[in-house]
Design an enzyme around this catalytic site. Structure first.
Site, PDB file in Angstrom:
ATOM      1  N   SER A 216      31.164  35.354  39.359  1.00  0.00           N
ATOM      2  CA  SER A 216      31.912  35.656  39.002  1.00  0.00           C
ATOM      3  C   SER A 216      31.472  35.701  37.267  1.00  0.00           C
ATOM      4  O   SER A 216      31.585  35.298  36.362  1.00  0.00           O
ATOM      5  CB  SER A 216      33.651  34.846  38.815  1.00  0.00           C
ATOM      6  OG  SER A 216      34.109  35.732  38.079  1.00  0.00           O
TER       7      SER A 216
ATOM      8  N   HIS B 254      30.064  38.308  41.612  1.00  0.00           N
ATOM      9  CA  HIS B 254      31.370  38.593  42.095  1.00  0.00           C
ATOM     10  C   HIS B 254      32.344  39.275  40.996  1.00  0.00           C
ATOM     11  O   HIS B 254      32.310  39.054  39.700  1.00  0.00           O
ATOM     12  CB  HIS B 254      31.834  37.314  42.853  1.00  0.00           C
ATOM     13  CG  HIS B 254      33.229  37.242  42.742  1.00  0.00           C
ATOM     14  ND1 HIS B 254      33.799  37.958  43.801  1.00  0.00           N
ATOM     15  CD2 HIS B 254      34.595  37.258  41.732  1.00  0.00           C
ATOM     16  CE1 HIS B 254      35.073  37.893  44.185  1.00  0.00           C
ATOM     17  NE2 HIS B 254      35.361  37.852  42.735  1.00  0.00           N
TER      18      HIS B 254
ATOM     19  N   ASP C 124      35.754  40.748  39.514  1.00  0.00           N
ATOM     20  CA  ASP C 124      36.873  40.611  39.267  1.00  0.00           C
ATOM     21  C   ASP C 124      37.586  42.279  38.159  1.00  0.00           C
ATOM     22  O   ASP C 124      37.525  42.207  37.317  1.00  0.00           O
ATOM     23  CB  ASP C 124      37.466  39.309  38.800  1.00  0.00           C
ATOM     24  CG  ASP C 124      36.976  38.457  39.172  1.00  0.00           C
ATOM     25  OD1 ASP C 124      37.388  38.044  40.675  1.00  0.00           O
ATOM     26  OD2 ASP C 124      36.500  37.719  38.864  1.00  0.00           O
TER      27      ASP C 124
ATOM     28  N   MET D  18      41.373  43.497  37.089  1.00  0.00           N
ATOM     29  CA  MET D  18      42.071  43.125  37.432  1.00  0.00           C
ATOM     30  C   MET D  18      43.600  44.388  36.406  1.00  0.00           C
ATOM     31  O   MET D  18      42.472  45.105  35.333  1.00  0.00           O
ATOM     32  CB  MET D  18      42.575  42.585  36.287  1.00  0.00           C
ATOM     33  CG  MET D  18      41.152  40.644  37.567  1.00  0.00           C
ATOM     34  SD  MET D  18      42.175  39.373  35.969  1.00  0.00           S
ATOM     35  CE  MET D  18      41.235  37.650  37.177  1.00  0.00           C
TER      36      MET D  18
ATOM     37  N   HIS E 105      36.325  42.584  43.626  1.00  0.00           N
ATOM     38  CA  HIS E 105      37.620  41.977  44.021  1.00  0.00           C
ATOM     39  C   HIS E 105      38.553  42.308  43.111  1.00  0.00           C
ATOM     40  O   HIS E 105      38.349  42.633  41.699  1.00  0.00           O
ATOM     41  CB  HIS E 105      37.374  40.216  43.793  1.00  0.00           C
ATOM     42  CG  HIS E 105      38.818  39.558  43.301  1.00  0.00           C
ATOM     43  ND1 HIS E 105      38.594  38.536  43.595  1.00  0.00           N
ATOM     44  CD2 HIS E 105      39.627  40.322  44.623  1.00  0.00           C
ATOM     45  CE1 HIS E 105      40.242  37.904  43.541  1.00  0.00           C
ATOM     46  NE2 HIS E 105      40.906  38.876  44.173  1.00  0.00           N
TER      47      HIS E 105
ATOM     48  N   MET F 150      41.866  43.031  41.851  1.00  0.00           N
ATOM     49  CA  MET F 150      43.453  43.015  41.363  1.00  0.00           C
ATOM     50  C   MET F 150      44.271  43.095  41.161  1.00  0.00           C
ATOM     51  O   MET F 150      44.528  43.800  39.382  1.00  0.00           O
ATOM     52  CB  MET F 150      42.995  41.537  41.124  1.00  0.00           C
ATOM     53  CG  MET F 150      42.451  40.430  41.954  1.00  0.00           C
ATOM     54  SD  MET F 150      42.187  38.699  40.792  1.00  0.00           S
ATOM     55  CE  MET F 150      40.292  39.527  40.517  1.00  0.00           C
TER      56      MET F 150
ATOM     57  N   MET G 137      41.957  32.963  48.443  1.00  0.00           N
ATOM     58  CA  MET G 137      41.983  32.880  47.104  1.00  0.00           C
ATOM     59  C   MET G 137      42.605  30.688  46.972  1.00  0.00           C
ATOM     60  O   MET G 137      43.610  30.649  47.719  1.00  0.00           O
ATOM     61  CB  MET G 137      43.162  33.930  45.929  1.00  0.00           C
ATOM     62  CG  MET G 137      43.313  35.649  45.740  1.00  0.00           C
ATOM     63  SD  MET G 137      41.555  35.181  44.942  1.00  0.00           S
ATOM     64  CE  MET G 137      41.991  34.463  43.135  1.00  0.00           C
TER      65      MET G 137
ATOM     66  N   ASP H 273      37.840  31.948  46.595  1.00  0.00           N
ATOM     67  CA  ASP H 273      37.377  31.570  44.957  1.00  0.00           C
ATOM     68  C   ASP H 273      38.616  31.527  44.445  1.00  0.00           C
ATOM     69  O   ASP H 273      39.709  31.445  44.429  1.00  0.00           O
ATOM     70  CB  ASP H 273      38.045  33.588  45.042  1.00  0.00           C
ATOM     71  CG  ASP H 273      37.600  33.943  43.928  1.00  0.00           C
ATOM     72  OD1 ASP H 273      37.362  33.310  42.370  1.00  0.00           O
ATOM     73  OD2 ASP H 273      38.231  35.432  43.512  1.00  0.00           O
TER      74      ASP H 273
HETATM   75  C1  DX5 Z   1      40.869  35.462  39.513  1.00  0.00           C
HETATM   76  C2  DX5 Z   1      39.437  35.411  39.962  1.00  0.00           C
HETATM   77  C3  DX5 Z   1      37.962  34.303  40.189  1.00  0.00           C
HETATM   78  C4  DX5 Z   1      38.022  34.175  38.865  1.00  0.00           C
HETATM   79  C5  DX5 Z   1      37.172  32.920  39.582  1.00  0.00           C
HETATM   80  O1  DX5 Z   1      41.861  35.678  39.559  1.00  0.00           O
HETATM   81  O2  DX5 Z   1      39.276  36.434  41.081  1.00  0.00           O
HETATM   82  O3  DX5 Z   1      36.777  35.144  41.009  1.00  0.00           O
HETATM   83  O4  DX5 Z   1      36.486  34.732  38.063  1.00  0.00           O
HETATM   84  O5  DX5 Z   1      36.594  31.566  38.316  1.00  0.00           O
HETATM   85  P1  DX5 Z   1      37.258  30.094  38.224  1.00  0.00           P
HETATM   86  O6  DX5 Z   1      35.345  29.904  39.090  1.00  0.00           O
HETATM   87  O7  DX5 Z   1      36.612  29.792  36.412  1.00  0.00           O
HETATM   88  O8  DX5 Z   1      38.049  29.692  38.493  1.00  0.00           O
HETATM   89 ZN    ZN Z   2      37.136  36.918  42.159  1.00  0.00          ZN
END
Ligand code: DX5
Ligand code: ZN
Length: 225
Positions: A17, A42, A44, A46, A75, A77, A146, A184
């Site tokens: 990620s 990956h 993310d 947000m 991903h 969010m 998650m 994840d």
């Molecule tokens: C959290 C994200 C993850 C995050 C994971 O909301 O969806 O992808 O980057 O990070 P680690 O592996 O540090 O928990």
């Molecule tokens: Zn993620």
């Protein structure tokens, strides 16, 4: 396209990620992932509404796409992810996953993602029951469990996630689904073997990879423990 066939994937997949990468030097971290044994990037996204944090969006994904030599696993969010499906396709997403909790018309959204030529994933928050997937599991290409509450990297792994993976596997066998199972949040070298044993096909790791002393070696160890 890339290998997405559960029967042909010999080993579990690793998806670092970039949320935990150095944003001031993103190309450097992308190159390391390119050189590594990792399988996907990956990413993310947000929005500060669905989750209490803001990360990056479509222009940054387009920039990552220019340098990334592996599929982009995006991903979302965000609220109303269905509004941006074509934009994420144009930016270079190969896999697009939306949260069950953020979508009212999930069947329509999953088919719209596939229609754009991407693999379609559904994501479950830690409190969301696997059983809610009963009527959509044969339509999705991927289910993302998650194992932390979404919004931040570096959080502690929630132990109940193993049981959820096993329940998901049982549901998939019952329904004849070939979806990949991705996990994840809080994934590291200690819990990776048990996650794969429980049925995970894809491991996402942020902090465990980018905050380690040797990123290449950590990815190697996650892939070949
Ligand atoms: C959290 C994200 C993850 C995050 C994971 O909301 O969806 O992808 O980057 O990070 P680690 O592996 O540090 O928990
Ligand atoms: Zn993620």
């Amino acid at each position: 396209m890339f290998n997405f066939d559960k029967n042909k994937i010999m080993n579990h997949l690793i998806a670092p990620s970039l949320l935990s990468a150095d944003f001031g030097n993103l190309r450097h971290d992308i190159e390391i992932v390119n050189k590594s044994e990792a399988d996907w990037f990956h990413l993310d996204v947000m929005d500060g509404v669905f989750v209490p944090n803001i990360s990056f969006g479509i222009p940054v994904i387009s920039a990552i796409k220019r340098d990334a030599k592996k599929p982009l696993d995006v991903h979302l969010m965000i609220v109303h992810p269905e509004r941006y499906i074509r934009d994420f396709k144009k930016a270079g997403a190969d896999i697009l996953s939306v949260h069950y909790e953020a979508v009212t018309h999930l069947d329509r959204t999953i088919h719209a993602i596939k229609q754009e030529g991407m693999k379609a994933g559904v994501v479950l928050n830690p409190h969301t029951s696997i059983m809610l997937l009963e009527n959509i599991i044969t339509e999705v290409d991927l289910v993302l469990i998650m194992s932390v509450n979404p919004g931040f990297g570096g959080q502690a792994f929630i132990e109940n996630s193993y049981a959820k993976i096993q329940q998901l596997k049982e549901l998939m066998i019952k329904k004849g689904s070939k979806a990949l199972i991705e996990v994840d949040g809080g994934v590291n070298l200690n819990n990776a073997p048990k996650l794969v044993k429980s049925g995970a096909d894809v491991l996402v790791a942020g902090n465990a990879v980018f905050k380690s002393n040797d990123v290449l070696k950590t990815i190697h160890s996650l892939k070949n423990y």
